[in-house]
Design an enzyme around this catalytic site. Structure first.
Site, short mmCIF file in Angstrom:
data_model
loop_
_atom_site.label_atom_id
_atom_site.label_comp_id
_atom_site.label_asym_id
_atom_site.label_seq_id
_atom_site.Cartn_x
_atom_site.Cartn_y
_atom_site.Cartn_z
N GLY A 43 0.82 -1.20 0.00
CA GLY A 43 0.00 0.00 0.00
C GLY A 43 0.86 1.26 0.00
O GLY A 43 0.60 2.20 0.74
N HIS A 44 1.89 1.25 -0.85
CA HIS A 44 2.78 2.41 -0.93
C HIS A 44 3.60 2.34 -2.21
O HIS A 44 3.59 1.36 -2.94
CB HIS A 44 3.71 2.46 0.29
CG HIS A 44 4.57 1.26 0.43
ND1 HIS A 44 4.22 0.18 1.20
CD2 HIS A 44 5.77 0.94 -0.13
CE1 HIS A 44 5.16 -0.75 1.12
NE2 HIS A 44 6.11 -0.32 0.32
N ARG A 45 4.32 3.42 -2.46
CA ARG A 45 5.35 3.48 -3.50
C ARG A 45 6.57 4.11 -2.86
O ARG A 45 6.56 4.37 -1.65
CB ARG A 45 4.88 4.25 -4.73
CG ARG A 45 4.48 5.68 -4.47
CD ARG A 45 3.84 6.28 -5.74
NE ARG A 45 3.20 7.54 -5.44
CZ ARG A 45 3.70 8.74 -5.72
NH1 ARG A 45 4.90 8.83 -6.30
NH2 ARG A 45 3.05 9.83 -5.43
N HIS A 90 2.02 -0.04 -4.97
CA HIS A 90 1.71 -1.47 -5.04
C HIS A 90 1.13 -1.98 -3.72
O HIS A 90 1.39 -1.42 -2.65
CB HIS A 90 2.96 -2.28 -5.39
CG HIS A 90 4.07 -2.09 -4.41
ND1 HIS A 90 4.89 -0.98 -4.40
CD2 HIS A 90 4.50 -2.86 -3.39
CE1 HIS A 90 5.75 -1.08 -3.42
NE2 HIS A 90 5.55 -2.22 -2.78
#
Length: 122
Positions: A43-45, A90
């Site tokens: 839940g991040h980039r 992602h």
């Protein structure tokens, strides 16, 4: 955008050996793996970090949004390696009970490198 590379595998009557050597577009600075996952992860980039994801055992799905397009990749073979660019927001989900997700990263852990806000979705 994320890309899949096929890892060379050598098989004979003794079993199989898969190699990650001279294939990644970065020098490995961090290695970790996720297992016994019961819920969505990621839940991040990133600002700088490029990552390579491999499922040596089991399978999971990786959702990717790079701000221009979205895709979902099924990692279900130890010969399949997913390269994530820093701009690839992602999340990982749908882990099988036996899943081991190996992550090779271009940077050491730095909380300031994480961007949790997802790109707007269509």
């Amino acid at each position: 955008m994320a890309q899949i590379i096929n890892l060379p595998t050598f098989s004979d009557e003794r079993g199989s050996l898969t190699v990650i050597e001279k294939l990644l577009p970065f020098e490995i600075k961090r290695i970790y793996y996720i297992y016994n996952a019961k819920e969505k992860r990621g839940g991040h980039r990133h600002l700088k970090t490029t990552q390579a994801l491999v499922c040596p055992k089991g399978s999971c799905e990786i959702f990717i949004n790079n701000g221009n397009s979205e895709q979902t990749v099924l990692l279900d073979s130890p010969e399949k390696c997913l390269i994530l660019s820093p701009e690839d927001w992602h999340s990982m989900d749908k882990f099988t009970s036996d899943c081991v997700l190996l992550v090779l990263a271009s940077e050491f852990f730095d909380k300031a490198d994480y961007i949790e806000e997802e790109y707007p979705r269509d």
